[in-house]
Design a protein around this motif. Structure first.
Motif, PDB file in Angstrom:
ATOM      1  N   VAL A   1      17.123 -16.648   6.364  1.00 24.87           N
ATOM      2  CA  VAL A   1      18.033 -16.062   5.587  1.00 24.87           C
ATOM      3  C   VAL A   1      17.892 -14.609   5.397  1.00 24.87           C
ATOM      4  CG1 VAL A   1      18.843 -15.933   3.190  1.00 24.87           C
ATOM      5  CG2 VAL A   1      18.007 -17.971   3.934  1.00 24.87           C
ATOM      6  N   LEU A   2      18.955 -13.773   5.654  1.00 21.15           N
ATOM      7  CA  LEU A   2      19.020 -12.400   6.059  1.00 21.15           C
ATOM      8  C   LEU A   2      19.350 -11.613   4.789  1.00 21.15           C
ATOM      9  CD1 LEU A   2      18.205  -9.687   8.027  1.00 21.15           C
ATOM     10  CD2 LEU A   2      20.280 -10.031   8.885  1.00 21.15           C
ATOM     11  N   CYS A   3      18.288 -10.498   4.359  1.00 18.23           N
ATOM     12  CA  CYS A   3      19.157  -9.511   3.359  1.00 18.23           C
ATOM     13  C   CYS A   3      18.826  -8.051   3.864  1.00 18.23           C
ATOM     14  CB  CYS A   3      17.980  -9.734   2.261  1.00 18.23           C
ATOM     15  SG  CYS A   3      18.581  -8.618   0.824  1.00 18.23           S
ATOM     16  N   LEU A   4      19.986  -7.679   4.457  1.00 17.13           N
ATOM     17  CA  LEU A   4      20.385  -6.125   4.678  1.00 17.13           C
ATOM     18  C   LEU A   4      20.337  -5.174   3.224  1.00 17.13           C
ATOM     19  CD1 LEU A   4      22.519  -6.286   7.775  1.00 17.13           C
ATOM     20  CD2 LEU A   4      20.070  -6.059   7.865  1.00 17.13           C
ATOM     21  N   ALA A   5      19.191  -4.691   2.933  1.00 16.75           N
ATOM     22  CA  ALA A   5      19.287  -3.617   1.846  1.00 16.75           C
ATOM     23  C   ALA A   5      18.122  -3.069   1.643  1.00 16.75           C
ATOM     24  CB  ALA A   5      19.593  -4.663   0.548  1.00 16.75           C
ATOM     25  N   ASN A   6      18.193  -1.761   1.735  1.00 17.60           N
ATOM     26  CA  ASN A   6      16.972  -0.910   1.458  1.00 17.60           C
ATOM     27  C   ASN A   6      16.338  -1.389  -0.190  1.00 17.60           C
ATOM     28  OD1 ASN A   6      17.479   0.766   3.575  1.00 17.60           O
ATOM     29  ND2 ASN A   6      18.669   2.462   2.389  1.00 17.60           N
TER      30      ASN A   6
ATOM     31  N   PHE B   1       8.993  -8.653   5.370  1.00 17.10           N
ATOM     32  CA  PHE B   1       9.662  -7.403   5.079  1.00 17.10           C
ATOM     33  C   PHE B   1       9.393  -6.431   6.491  1.00 17.10           C
ATOM     34  CE2 PHE B   1       8.795  -8.832   0.849  1.00 17.10           C
ATOM     35  CZ  PHE B   1       9.712  -8.583   0.006  1.00 17.10           C
ATOM     36  N   TYR B   2      10.649  -5.808   7.100  1.00 16.53           N
ATOM     37  CA  TYR B   2      10.505  -5.243   8.146  1.00 16.53           C
ATOM     38  C   TYR B   2      10.712  -3.895   8.023  1.00 16.53           C
ATOM     39  CZ  TYR B   2      10.991 -10.115   9.744  1.00 16.53           C
ATOM     40  OH  TYR B   2      10.864 -11.466   9.921  1.00 16.53           O
ATOM     41  N   GLY B   3      10.975  -3.198   7.016  1.00 15.34           N
ATOM     42  CA  GLY B   3      11.647  -1.881   6.797  1.00 15.34           C
ATOM     43  C   GLY B   3      12.860  -1.491   7.370  1.00 15.34           C
ATOM     44  N   SER B   4      13.035  -0.354   7.612  1.00 15.13           N
ATOM     45  CA  SER B   4      14.447   0.087   8.514  1.00 15.13           C
ATOM     46  C   SER B   4      14.336  -0.345   9.970  1.00 15.13           C
ATOM     47  CB  SER B   4      14.741   1.473   8.616  1.00 15.13           C
ATOM     48  OG  SER B   4      14.814   1.906   7.045  1.00 15.13           O
ATOM     49  N   CYS B   5      15.414  -0.991  10.442  1.00 12.81           N
ATOM     50  CA  CYS B   5      15.143  -1.462  11.899  1.00 12.81           C
ATOM     51  C   CYS B   5      16.623  -0.782  12.571  1.00 12.81           C
ATOM     52  CB  CYS B   5      15.429  -3.025  11.940  1.00 12.81           C
ATOM     53  SG  CYS B   5      14.079  -3.943  11.131  1.00 12.81           S
ATOM     54  N   PRO B   6      16.269  -0.420  13.739  1.00 11.88           N
ATOM     55  CA  PRO B   6      17.465   0.342  14.594  1.00 11.88           C
ATOM     56  C   PRO B   6      18.630  -0.698  15.113  1.00 11.88           C
ATOM     57  CG  PRO B   6      15.302   0.335  15.810  1.00 11.88           C
ATOM     58  CD  PRO B   6      15.134  -0.117  14.511  1.00 11.88           C
ATOM     59  N   ASP B   7      18.229  -2.047  15.241  1.00  9.33           N
ATOM     60  CA  ASP B   7      18.702  -3.015  16.135  1.00  9.33           C
ATOM     61  C   ASP B   7      19.371  -4.014  15.050  1.00  9.33           C
ATOM     62  OD1 ASP B   7      16.252  -3.896  15.539  1.00  9.33           O
ATOM     63  OD2 ASP B   7      16.102  -5.131  17.263  1.00  9.33           O
TER      64      ASP B   7
ATOM     65  N   CYS C   1      13.949  -9.477   4.770  1.00  9.85           N
ATOM     66  CA  CYS C   1      14.218  -8.266   4.085  1.00  9.85           C
ATOM     67  C   CYS C   1      14.101  -7.145   5.140  1.00  9.85           C
ATOM     68  CB  CYS C   1      13.791  -8.324   2.867  1.00  9.85           C
ATOM     69  SG  CYS C   1      13.599  -9.449   1.672  1.00  9.85           S
ATOM     70  N   VAL C   2      15.532  -6.594   5.370  1.00  8.93           N
ATOM     71  CA  VAL C   2      15.394  -5.544   6.425  1.00  8.93           C
ATOM     72  C   VAL C   2      16.111  -4.493   5.406  1.00  8.93           C
ATOM     73  CG1 VAL C   2      16.699  -4.580   8.470  1.00  8.93           C
ATOM     74  CG2 VAL C   2      15.577  -6.872   8.589  1.00  8.93           C
ATOM     75  N   GLY C   3      15.244  -3.101   5.668  1.00 11.65           N
ATOM     76  CA  GLY C   3      15.638  -2.047   4.793  1.00 11.65           C
ATOM     77  C   GLY C   3      14.667  -1.172   4.497  1.00 11.65           C
ATOM     78  N   GLN C   4      14.969   0.276   3.987  1.00 11.57           N
ATOM     79  CA  GLN C   4      13.911   1.042   3.824  1.00 11.57           C
ATOM     80  C   GLN C   4      13.073   1.030   2.697  1.00 11.57           C
ATOM     81  OE1 GLN C   4      15.501   5.086   3.615  1.00 11.57           O
ATOM     82  NE2 GLN C   4      13.475   6.090   3.754  1.00 11.57           N
ATOM     83  N   ASP C   5      11.768   1.097   3.089  1.00 12.23           N
ATOM     84  CA  ASP C   5      10.701   0.749   2.036  1.00 12.23           C
ATOM     85  C   ASP C   5      10.317   2.493   1.467  1.00 12.23           C
ATOM     86  OD1 ASP C   5       8.741   0.602   0.285  1.00 12.23           O
ATOM     87  OD2 ASP C   5       7.435  -0.692   1.647  1.00 12.23           O
ATOM     88  N   PHE C   6      10.979   2.709   0.365  1.00 15.39           N
ATOM     89  CA  PHE C   6      10.256   4.104  -0.146  1.00 15.39           C
ATOM     90  C   PHE C   6       8.939   4.173  -0.818  1.00 15.39           C
ATOM     91  CE2 PHE C   6      15.021   3.479  -0.422  1.00 15.39           C
ATOM     92  CZ  PHE C   6      15.536   4.786   0.322  1.00 15.39           C
ATOM     93  N   LYS C   7       8.316   3.076  -0.687  1.00 13.93           N
ATOM     94  CA  LYS C   7       6.886   3.021  -0.998  1.00 13.93           C
ATOM     95  C   LYS C   7       6.689   3.567  -2.713  1.00 13.93           C
ATOM     96  CE  LYS C   7       5.348   3.055   3.794  1.00 13.93           C
ATOM     97  NZ  LYS C   7       5.255   1.981   3.740  1.00 13.93           N
ATOM     98  N   ASP C   8       7.626   2.999  -3.511  1.00 12.35           N
ATOM     99  CA  ASP C   8       7.610   3.581  -4.855  1.00 12.35           C
ATOM    100  C   ASP C   8       7.178   2.511  -5.720  1.00 12.35           C
ATOM    101  OD1 ASP C   8       9.982   2.034  -4.548  1.00 12.35           O
ATOM    102  OD2 ASP C   8      11.272   3.650  -5.148  1.00 12.35           O
ATOM    103  N   ARG C   9       7.312   2.560  -7.123  1.00 11.88           N
ATOM    104  CA  ARG C   9       7.124   1.547  -7.999  1.00 11.88           C
ATOM    105  C   ARG C   9       8.001   0.410  -7.785  1.00 11.88           C
ATOM    106  NH1 ARG C   9       7.429   3.535 -14.289  1.00 11.88           N
ATOM    107  NH2 ARG C   9       5.673   4.740 -13.284  1.00 11.88           N
TER     108      ARG C   9
END
Length: 357
Positions: free
Chosen positions: A182-187, A243-249, A215-223
């Motif tokens: 299952v894929l979630c594209l969301a920061n 969790f993969y962070g932001s991915c270019p592909d 889960c693919v999306g930017q991690d802002f490393k916040d609360r």
């Protein structure tokens, strides 16, 4: 026609991806297409086509004279006709209009919290909107809001669209078992409500332990992101949620998945759903914003109320347990998105709007 897309950053968010996609797509059909990032570069810079002229301002504060002069000089040198400003970049655009009154300003409203518009702070936006020639809204709620609260006389609904990027090298390899992802594209932002998704996946896990969530999306490393990781740890799902962070592909990531999911508390018209459709994924999503327009009617049973993990889990389990239905719905998603959210249809409409300015 010379059009500059203006965006604050090139991190992999929905508005940012749309700005890059518009710049790339328009470069094929107008005289010159430009893109300017005001504050921050990012992952999406590598997605720009060579035909798109690019400038970075490195803006450090709200009134940054160096950035203002750099953009003004660039616009003057390139004889740019139209600035298409996305989201919060409207203030810099208004400054350019004051300096070069003949510029035409298009503002694109991607506001994701359209379910909470009563909390929107828009005093500066309202003032600046008097200098806009056209406002583009990504859903009907934002269109109505702009007509009632802003000063620009011309407001148009223009849906997002997605394109497949076949040229990006595949570098992201999803963990877990093939055929059960299952894929979630969301920061990682509160609006995306990963808590609901993770709690839903905990319910799913009891019956379908072989399935994994990615889960693919930017991690802002916040609360917020720390709370997400803590919840996964608390529920004992570290070996089942990745969790993969932001991915270019993104296209390559989607090709490895079997179900697309979005658990947002609020949305405009999320690009992720359109990308799932282009990638032929069946979808479970919350019924917020214009998410229902991104799914064909035959798939509306898989739209659920926000903040309801039990409902989301039930819909996920239906798809996990029925491969034939997954295949059927994936075909319907692809047909729907290509018919209603194609790049050609949207950019043709946009070029007409540009020319009318």
């Amino acid at each position: 026609m010379r059009v500059l897309q203006l965006i604050d950053s090139l991190e992999a968010g929905g508005a940012e991806r749309m700005a890059v996609t518009l710049a790339n797509t328009l470069s094929e059909t107008i005289e010159r297409s430009y893109l300017c990032a005001t504050r921050q570069e990012g992952l999406l810079k590598t997605s720009l086509k060579p035909e798109v002229s690019y400038v970075f301002l490195n803006k450090r504060r709200k009134i940054d004279m160096s950035a203002i002069f750099k953009l003004y000089s660039y616009i003057k040198k390139e004889q740019i006709d139209i600035i298409h400003a996305h989201s919060t970049s409207f203030f810099m655009t208004t400054l350019m209009k004051w300096i070069r009154p003949n510029l035409k300003i298009v503002w694109h409203d991607h506001y994701g919290n359209s379910s909470y518009l009563e909390k929107r702070q828009y005093g500066v936006l309202k003032f600046c909107s008097g200098y806009f020639s056209l406002i583009l809204s990504v859903n009907s709620v934002l269109e109505s809001w702009a007509k009632h609260h802003l000063k620009c006389p011309e407001v148009i609904y223009l849906p997002n669209f997605a394109v497949q990027d076949r040229d990006t090298l595949p570098v992201t390899h999803l963990k877990g078992q093939s055929g059960k992802r299952v894929l979630c594209l969301a920061n990682l932002r509160p609006q995306k409500d990963h808590q609901t998704l993770i709690n839903a996946f905990r319910i799913v896990h009891d019956d379908y332990p072989e399935w994994t969530l990615h889960c693919v999306g930017q991690d802002f490393k916040d609360r917020y992101s720390k709370s997400i990781y803590a919840l996964v740890e608390e529920l004992g799902l570290n070996d089942h949620i990745y969790f993969y962070g932001s991915c270019p592909d993104t296209d390559h990531v989607i090709q490895q998945a079997d179900i697309g999911v979005l658990s947002s508390a609020s949305e405009g018209l999320p690009l992720a759903l359109l990308e799932y459709g282009l990638g032929s994924l069946p979808v479970v999503a919350t019924d917020v914003g214009d998410c229902n327009s991104a799914l064909p009617k035959a798939c509306h049973d898989f739209l659920v109320a926000p903040a309801e993990p039990q409902l989301m889990a039930e819909r996920l389990k239906v798809l996990m347990g029925d491969a034939a239905q997954r295949n059927q719905l994936s075909d319907l998603m692809f047909q729907h998105v290509t018919a209603h959210f194609s790049a050609v249809a949207v950019t043709d409409k946009l070029k007409v709007l540009y020319s009318q300015l």
